[in-house]
Design a protein around this motif. Structure first.
Motif, PDB file in Angstrom:
ATOM      1  N   ARG A   1      50.834  50.355  81.326  1.00 50.87           N
ATOM      2  CA  ARG A   1      49.892  49.482  82.020  1.00 50.87           C
ATOM      3  C   ARG A   1      48.465  49.728  81.536  1.00 50.87           C
ATOM      4  NH1 ARG A   1      49.567  51.429  87.254  1.00 50.87           N
ATOM      5  NH2 ARG A   1      47.560  52.292  86.718  1.00 50.87           N
ATOM      6  N   ARG A   2      48.101  50.982  81.372  1.00 50.43           N
ATOM      7  CA  ARG A   2      46.738  51.317  80.939  1.00 50.43           C
ATOM      8  C   ARG A   2      46.468  50.838  79.510  1.00 50.43           C
ATOM      9  NH1 ARG A   2      42.418  50.633  81.681  1.00 50.43           N
ATOM     10  NH2 ARG A   2      40.812  52.003  80.927  1.00 50.43           N
ATOM     11  N   LEU A   3      47.430  51.040  78.613  1.00 49.86           N
ATOM     12  CA  LEU A   3      47.247  50.587  77.235  1.00 49.86           C
ATOM     13  C   LEU A   3      47.210  49.060  77.143  1.00 49.86           C
ATOM     14  CD1 LEU A   3      49.406  53.144  75.246  1.00 49.86           C
ATOM     15  CD2 LEU A   3      46.915  52.984  75.344  1.00 49.86           C
ATOM     16  N   ALA A   4      48.000  48.390  77.970  1.00 50.90           N
ATOM     17  CA  ALA A   4      47.944  46.924  78.013  1.00 50.90           C
ATOM     18  C   ALA A   4      46.564  46.470  78.470  1.00 50.90           C
ATOM     19  CB  ALA A   4      49.020  46.380  78.948  1.00 50.90           C
ATOM     20  N   SER A   5      46.010  47.127  79.472  1.00 47.59           N
ATOM     21  CA  SER A   5      44.686  46.795  79.970  1.00 47.59           C
ATOM     22  C   SER A   5      43.638  46.958  78.869  1.00 47.59           C
ATOM     23  CB  SER A   5      44.348  47.699  81.160  1.00 47.59           C
ATOM     24  OG  SER A   5      43.061  47.452  81.640  1.00 47.59           O
ATOM     25  N   HIS A   6      43.719  48.042  78.140  1.00 47.29           N
ATOM     26  CA  HIS A   6      42.782  48.292  77.034  1.00 47.29           C
ATOM     27  C   HIS A   6      42.936  47.220  75.942  1.00 47.29           C
ATOM     28  CE1 HIS A   6      40.265  50.511  74.289  1.00 47.29           C
ATOM     29  NE2 HIS A   6      41.226  50.467  73.381  1.00 47.29           N
ATOM     30  N   GLN A   7      44.189  46.875  75.609  1.00 48.12           N
ATOM     31  CA  GLN A   7      44.424  45.877  74.560  1.00 48.12           C
ATOM     32  C   GLN A   7      43.889  44.508  74.966  1.00 48.12           C
ATOM     33  OE1 GLN A   7      45.669  46.534  71.443  1.00 48.12           O
ATOM     34  NE2 GLN A   7      44.972  44.471  71.044  1.00 48.12           N
ATOM     35  N   LEU A   8      44.059  44.140  76.231  1.00 47.18           N
ATOM     36  CA  LEU A   8      43.525  42.867  76.713  1.00 47.18           C
ATOM     37  C   LEU A   8      42.014  42.819  76.552  1.00 47.18           C
ATOM     38  CD1 LEU A   8      45.657  42.447  79.929  1.00 47.18           C
ATOM     39  CD2 LEU A   8      45.756  40.998  77.902  1.00 47.18           C
ATOM     40  N   ASP A   9      41.345  43.911  76.874  1.00 51.53           N
ATOM     41  CA  ASP A   9      39.901  43.975  76.709  1.00 51.53           C
ATOM     42  C   ASP A   9      39.519  43.826  75.235  1.00 51.53           C
ATOM     43  OD1 ASP A   9      37.208  44.508  77.889  1.00 51.53           O
ATOM     44  OD2 ASP A   9      37.318  46.236  76.535  1.00 51.53           O
ATOM     45  N   ARG A  10      40.261  44.461  74.342  1.00 50.16           N
ATOM     46  CA  ARG A  10      39.983  44.355  72.906  1.00 50.16           C
ATOM     47  C   ARG A  10      40.186  42.919  72.413  1.00 50.16           C
ATOM     48  NH1 ARG A  10      42.978  48.013  69.200  1.00 50.16           N
ATOM     49  NH2 ARG A  10      41.389  47.267  67.765  1.00 50.16           N
ATOM     50  N   TRP A  11      41.144  42.198  72.996  1.00 50.53           N
ATOM     51  CA  TRP A  11      41.398  40.815  72.591  1.00 50.53           C
ATOM     52  C   TRP A  11      40.402  39.823  73.191  1.00 50.53           C
ATOM     53  CZ3 TRP A  11      47.389  40.813  73.482  1.00 50.53           C
ATOM     54  CH2 TRP A  11      48.032  41.287  72.327  1.00 50.53           C
ATOM     55  N   GLY A  12      39.555  40.281  74.104  1.00 51.42           N
ATOM     56  CA  GLY A  12      38.545  39.384  74.659  1.00 51.42           C
ATOM     57  C   GLY A  12      38.760  38.976  76.103  1.00 51.42           C
ATOM     58  N   TRP A  13      39.732  39.555  76.777  1.00 54.88           N
ATOM     59  CA  TRP A  13      39.906  39.346  78.217  1.00 54.88           C
ATOM     60  C   TRP A  13      39.353  40.590  78.894  1.00 54.88           C
ATOM     61  CZ3 TRP A  13      43.744  37.388  74.959  1.00 54.88           C
ATOM     62  CH2 TRP A  13      43.995  36.018  75.096  1.00 54.88           C
ATOM     63  N   PRO A  14      38.067  40.564  79.302  1.00 55.41           N
ATOM     64  CA  PRO A  14      37.405  41.774  79.812  1.00 55.41           C
ATOM     65  C   PRO A  14      38.038  42.311  81.090  1.00 55.41           C
ATOM     66  CG  PRO A  14      35.816  40.020  79.381  1.00 55.41           C
ATOM     67  CD  PRO A  14      37.175  39.414  79.263  1.00 55.41           C
ATOM     68  N   TYR A  15      37.810  43.604  81.308  1.00 58.30           N
ATOM     69  CA  TYR A  15      38.235  44.247  82.551  1.00 58.30           C
ATOM     70  C   TYR A  15      37.681  43.481  83.743  1.00 58.30           C
ATOM     71  CZ  TYR A  15      39.332  48.279  79.576  1.00 58.30           C
ATOM     72  OH  TYR A  15      39.843  49.101  78.612  1.00 58.30           O
ATOM     73  N   ARG A  16      38.442  43.477  84.814  1.00 59.51           N
ATOM     74  CA  ARG A  16      38.045  42.883  86.084  1.00 59.51           C
ATOM     75  C   ARG A  16      37.860  41.370  86.049  1.00 59.51           C
ATOM     76  NH1 ARG A  16      38.870  47.072  88.905  1.00 59.51           N
ATOM     77  NH2 ARG A  16      37.684  48.959  88.678  1.00 59.51           N
ATOM     78  N   THR A  17      38.521  40.694  85.121  1.00 58.07           N
ATOM     79  CA  THR A  17      38.547  39.237  85.141  1.00 58.07           C
ATOM     80  C   THR A  17      39.912  38.820  85.687  1.00 58.07           C
ATOM     81  OG1 THR A  17      39.294  39.137  82.839  1.00 58.07           O
ATOM     82  CG2 THR A  17      36.912  38.984  83.235  1.00 58.07           C
ATOM     83  N   PRO A  18      40.033  37.619  86.232  1.00 56.81           N
ATOM     84  CA  PRO A  18      41.296  37.231  86.871  1.00 56.81           C
ATOM     85  C   PRO A  18      42.521  37.323  85.953  1.00 56.81           C
ATOM     86  CG  PRO A  18      39.573  35.736  87.544  1.00 56.81           C
ATOM     87  CD  PRO A  18      38.986  36.614  86.471  1.00 56.81           C
ATOM     88  N   VAL A  19      42.407  36.841  84.723  1.00 61.26           N
ATOM     89  CA  VAL A  19      43.578  36.878  83.832  1.00 61.26           C
ATOM     90  C   VAL A  19      43.901  38.313  83.439  1.00 61.26           C
ATOM     91  CG1 VAL A  19      44.452  36.178  81.571  1.00 61.26           C
ATOM     92  CG2 VAL A  19      43.278  34.530  83.026  1.00 61.26           C
ATOM     93  N   HIS A  20      42.884  39.103  83.137  1.00 62.66           N
ATOM     94  CA  HIS A  20      43.103  40.510  82.796  1.00 62.66           C
ATOM     95  C   HIS A  20      43.836  41.217  83.933  1.00 62.66           C
ATOM     96  CE1 HIS A  20      42.134  44.780  82.475  1.00 62.66           C
ATOM     97  NE2 HIS A  20      42.048  44.582  81.162  1.00 62.66           N
ATOM     98  N   ASP A  21      43.344  41.040  85.151  1.00 60.83           N
ATOM     99  CA  ASP A  21      43.958  41.704  86.304  1.00 60.83           C
ATOM    100  C   ASP A  21      45.379  41.210  86.547  1.00 60.83           C
ATOM    101  OD1 ASP A  21      41.611  43.101  86.588  1.00 60.83           O
ATOM    102  OD2 ASP A  21      40.933  42.011  88.371  1.00 60.83           O
ATOM    103  N   ALA A  22      45.622  39.906  86.346  1.00 59.35           N
ATOM    104  CA  ALA A  22      46.966  39.355  86.539  1.00 59.35           C
ATOM    105  C   ALA A  22      47.941  39.956  85.525  1.00 59.35           C
ATOM    106  CB  ALA A  22      46.942  37.832  86.403  1.00 59.35           C
ATOM    107  N   VAL A  23      47.539  40.000  84.266  1.00 62.53           N
ATOM    108  CA  VAL A  23      48.434  40.556  83.239  1.00 62.53           C
ATOM    109  C   VAL A  23      48.650  42.048  83.472  1.00 62.53           C
ATOM    110  CG1 VAL A  23      48.714  41.003  80.769  1.00 62.53           C
ATOM    111  CG2 VAL A  23      47.898  38.776  81.554  1.00 62.53           C
ATOM    112  N   GLU A  24      47.610  42.761  83.864  1.00 60.99           N
ATOM    113  CA  GLU A  24      47.753  44.193  84.145  1.00 60.99           C
ATOM    114  C   GLU A  24      48.756  44.409  85.283  1.00 60.99           C
ATOM    115  OE1 GLU A  24      44.886  48.069  84.594  1.00 60.99           O
ATOM    116  OE2 GLU A  24      44.198  46.190  85.498  1.00 60.99           O
ATOM    117  N   LEU A  25      48.687  43.583  86.312  1.00 55.56           N
ATOM    118  CA  LEU A  25      49.632  43.700  87.421  1.00 55.56           C
ATOM    119  C   LEU A  25      51.058  43.370  86.959  1.00 55.56           C
ATOM    120  CD1 LEU A  25      49.121  42.753  91.049  1.00 55.56           C
ATOM    121  CD2 LEU A  25      51.199  42.026  89.922  1.00 55.56           C
ATOM    122  N   VAL A  26      51.214  42.326  86.155  1.00 53.41           N
ATOM    123  CA  VAL A  26      52.539  41.951  85.648  1.00 53.41           C
ATOM    124  C   VAL A  26      53.121  43.092  84.808  1.00 53.41           C
ATOM    125  CG1 VAL A  26      53.747  40.396  84.057  1.00 53.41           C
ATOM    126  CG2 VAL A  26      52.200  39.457  85.781  1.00 53.41           C
TER     127      VAL A  26
END
Length: 153
Positions: free
Chosen positions: A32-57
Motif C-alpha cells: 500500500r505504501r509503495l503504491a501511494s508513492h508510485q501514484l505521487d510519482r505519476w502525478g496523482w499527489p498525496y491527499r487527492t481523491p483519486v490517490h486516496d481511493a487507489v491507496e484504499l483499494v
C-alpha cells in the motif's frame, strides 16, 4: 501494454509498476505504501481523491491476499498501471485460486470484517477476479477512473 490478467481489453497502459510482497500484514502495508508513492510519482499527489481511493483499494486487496490467499513461503504481487485517459488499474495476485473473493450481501451489523470488497466496488469503475495465466492462483483487479468519485451512501 494491455493487461494480461484482468481481461480489461479497453485498457492500454502507458506506465506500470509491479512489486512482489511477502504474504504477511507487513507485506500488505508495504504494498500500500509503495503504491501511494508510485501514484505521487505519476502525478496523482498525496491527499487527492483519486490517490486516496487507489491507496484504499490497494490496501483492501493486499489485505485480502495475505488473509485469504496466503500460502506460507509464497509471495503475493501488486501491479499498478495507468492509461492515457487517466484510469488506474490495480491488480493483486495470490496463489490461492480456489479461494475467490465474495462481495458481502446486505448489512454486516457490527462485524469488524467483510466490508473491504464493498469499499472496492464503491470506489472502482469496475472490479473482478481472473485466473493467473501460467501460474497457480488468482488476480483480483479494480479499475479506478481519474475523475469525480461516486458518493457512498
Amino acid at each position: 501494454m494491455t493487461t494480461a490478467f484482468t481481461g480489461v481489453t479497453s485498457f492500454t497502459a502507458v506506465a506500470s509498476f509491479a512489486f512482489r510482497f511477502s504474504a504477511t500484514p507487513r507485506g500488505a502495508r508495504l504494498a500500500r505504501r509503495l503504491a501511494s508513492h508510485q501514484l505521487d510519482r505519476w502525478g496523482w499527489p498525496y491527499r487527492t481523491p483519486v490517490h486516496d481511493a487507489v491507496e484504499l483499494v490497494v490496501g483492501e486487496l493486499a489485505a485480502n491476499a495475505v488473509t485469504h490467499g496466503r500460502v506460507p513461503g509464497r509471495d503475493a504481487e501488486l501491479r499498478l498501471a495507468h492509461d492515457a485517459a487517466g484510469r488506474l488499474l490495480v491488480e493483486v495476485s495470490d496463489v490461492r485460486g480456489e479461494r475467490r473473493p465474495v462481495l458481502a450481501e446486505g448489512g454486516r451489523g457490527l462485524a469488524e470484517d467483510g466490508r473491504g470488497l464493498t469499499l472496492v466496488a464503491a470506489l472502482a469503475e469496475a472490479w473482478g477476479v481472473a485466473e493467473r495465466p501460467g501460474a497457480p492462483g488468482k488476480t483480483v483487479w479494480a479499475l479506478v477512473a481519474d475523475g469525480p468519485l461516486p458518493r457512498v451512501p
